[in-house]
Design a protein around this motif. Structure first.
Motif, PDB file in Angstrom:
ATOM      1  N   GLY A 145       7.265   2.331  -7.728  1.00 37.52           N
ATOM      2  CA  GLY A 145       8.402   1.503  -8.129  1.00 37.52           C
ATOM      3  C   GLY A 145       7.979   0.293  -8.935  1.00 37.52           C
ATOM      4  O   GLY A 145       8.642  -0.087  -9.913  1.00 37.52           O
ATOM      5  N   LEU A 146       6.865  -0.326  -8.550  1.00 40.59           N
ATOM      6  CA  LEU A 146       6.373  -1.495  -9.274  1.00 40.59           C
ATOM      7  C   LEU A 146       5.825  -1.127 -10.649  1.00 40.59           C
ATOM      8  O   LEU A 146       5.754  -1.986 -11.541  1.00 40.59           O
ATOM      9  N   ALA A 147       5.444   0.127 -10.820  1.00 41.07           N
ATOM     10  CA  ALA A 147       4.895   0.571 -12.104  1.00 41.07           C
ATOM     11  C   ALA A 147       5.978   0.839 -13.145  1.00 41.07           C
ATOM     12  O   ALA A 147       5.669   0.961 -14.336  1.00 41.07           O
ATOM     13  N   VAL A 148       7.247   0.913 -12.712  1.00 40.10           N
ATOM     14  CA  VAL A 148       8.342   1.177 -13.649  1.00 40.10           C
ATOM     15  C   VAL A 148       8.444   0.022 -14.646  1.00 40.10           C
ATOM     16  O   VAL A 148       8.559  -1.145 -14.260  1.00 40.10           O
ATOM     17  N   LEU A 149       8.379   0.351 -15.929  1.00 38.30           N
ATOM     18  CA  LEU A 149       8.442  -0.633 -17.017  1.00 38.30           C
ATOM     19  C   LEU A 149       7.288  -1.636 -16.972  1.00 38.30           C
ATOM     20  O   LEU A 149       7.373  -2.713 -17.575  1.00 38.30           O
ATOM     21  N   ALA A 170       0.808  -1.223   0.000  1.00 39.72           N
ATOM     22  CA  ALA A 170       0.000   0.000   0.000  1.00 39.72           C
ATOM     23  C   ALA A 170       0.842   1.275   0.000  1.00 39.72           C
ATOM     24  O   ALA A 170       0.292   2.371  -0.193  1.00 39.72           O
ATOM     25  N   ARG A 171       2.141   1.167   0.185  1.00 34.71           N
ATOM     26  CA  ARG A 171       2.983   2.359   0.204  1.00 34.71           C
ATOM     27  C   ARG A 171       3.025   3.000  -1.189  1.00 34.71           C
ATOM     28  O   ARG A 171       3.301   2.313  -2.182  1.00 34.71           O
ATOM     29  N   PRO A 172       2.772   4.300  -1.293  1.00 36.87           N
ATOM     30  CA  PRO A 172       2.772   4.951  -2.606  1.00 36.87           C
ATOM     31  C   PRO A 172       4.082   4.788  -3.369  1.00 36.87           C
ATOM     32  O   PRO A 172       4.073   4.568  -4.590  1.00 36.87           O
ATOM     33  N   ALA A 173       5.216   4.897  -2.683  1.00 39.65           N
ATOM     34  CA  ALA A 173       6.506   4.763  -3.364  1.00 39.65           C
ATOM     35  C   ALA A 173       6.695   3.347  -3.900  1.00 39.65           C
ATOM     36  O   ALA A 173       7.299   3.153  -4.960  1.00 39.65           O
TER      37      ALA A 173
END
Length: 230
Positions: free
Chosen positions: A201-205, A194-197
């Motif tokens: 990070g998981l959304a990268v690529l 749930a952490r925004p960061a």
């Protein structure tokens, strides 16, 4: 600006998450490991073991560029650079480091093998599937027991140990594990997710990696003709 040579794998996600948590500016350079880009000379000059991730920090020590490979080393470097997510006191520091090494030496290699033999290997080998599935179950148990006694894996504060372990547990289904069987781990997992960061990070690529490997990608990763159906 930090240049990040990466791909959306658990090891890549570790570094993406740390950069987002630290708020450091970075530029992602995709290294498509399914097409063999990790063997190109330019990448090997930075990562001689032909593995992602790797980074170039153009404002490294003494304001000189530094190249780093191995995700654990990169996490340690970024923690040292920013003074974040690694305790300053000796006891707290080594509490975190032992769990970081646990990820590097056990969680990553063993869960990776479980995932490989259960999902990617075209030749299904019962012995390998059972061996690594059982080891995955054991490692989840180790983490669950730790989290019964500690809020975070590395101690009372969120750290690079959590960032290192979390991405590897996202594929629990493919590793033959039921997350509901590990309640302390699941509570921690949901909090980290749930952490925004972490989400950034998981959304990268995101979307770059194919869910399963075709023959070309399999050859690039494991060697020509390996794990083909006979």
């Amino acid at each position: 600006m930090i240049e990040v040579y990466s791909w959306p794998t658990p090891n890549g996600h570790k570094v993406h998450i740390m950069l987002e948590e630290c708020g450091l500016p970075y530029r992602v350079i995709p290294v498509d490991i399914g097409s063999g880009a990790q063997f190109e000379a330019a990448f090997l000059a930075i990562s001689p073991n032909n593995k992602i991730p790797a980074i170039t920090d153009n404002e490294g020590p003494d304001c000189r560029p530094i190249h780093l490979f191995e995700s654990g080393a990169i996490l340690l470097y970024l923690a040292g650079k920013t003074g974040k997510f690694l305790p300053a006191d000796t006891a707290g520091k080594y509490e975190v480091l032992q769990w970081l090494m646990f990820q590097m030496g056990s969680v990553g290699p063993m869960l990776g093998q479980a995932h490989h033999f259960r999902i990617y290997a075209q030749e299904k080998i019962d012995y390998a599937i059972e061996r690594y599935s059982n080891e995955a179950q054991r490692l989840y148990g180790v983490i669950n027991k730790r989290l019964a006694a500690s809020r975070y894996v590395g101690g009372p504060a969120y750290s690079i140990a959590d960032m290192a372990i979390f991405p590897w547990l996202r594929s629990w289904k493919n590793q033959g594990v039921q997350l509901s069987e590990f309640p302390h781990l699941k509570g921690w997992f949901d909090e980290i997710a749930a952490r925004p960061a972490v989400q950034r990070g998981l959304a990268v690529l995101e979307g770059q990696r194919k869910p399963l490997l075709d023959d070309k990608a399999r050859d690039a990763l494991f060697g020509k003709g390996q794990y083909r159906r006979r």
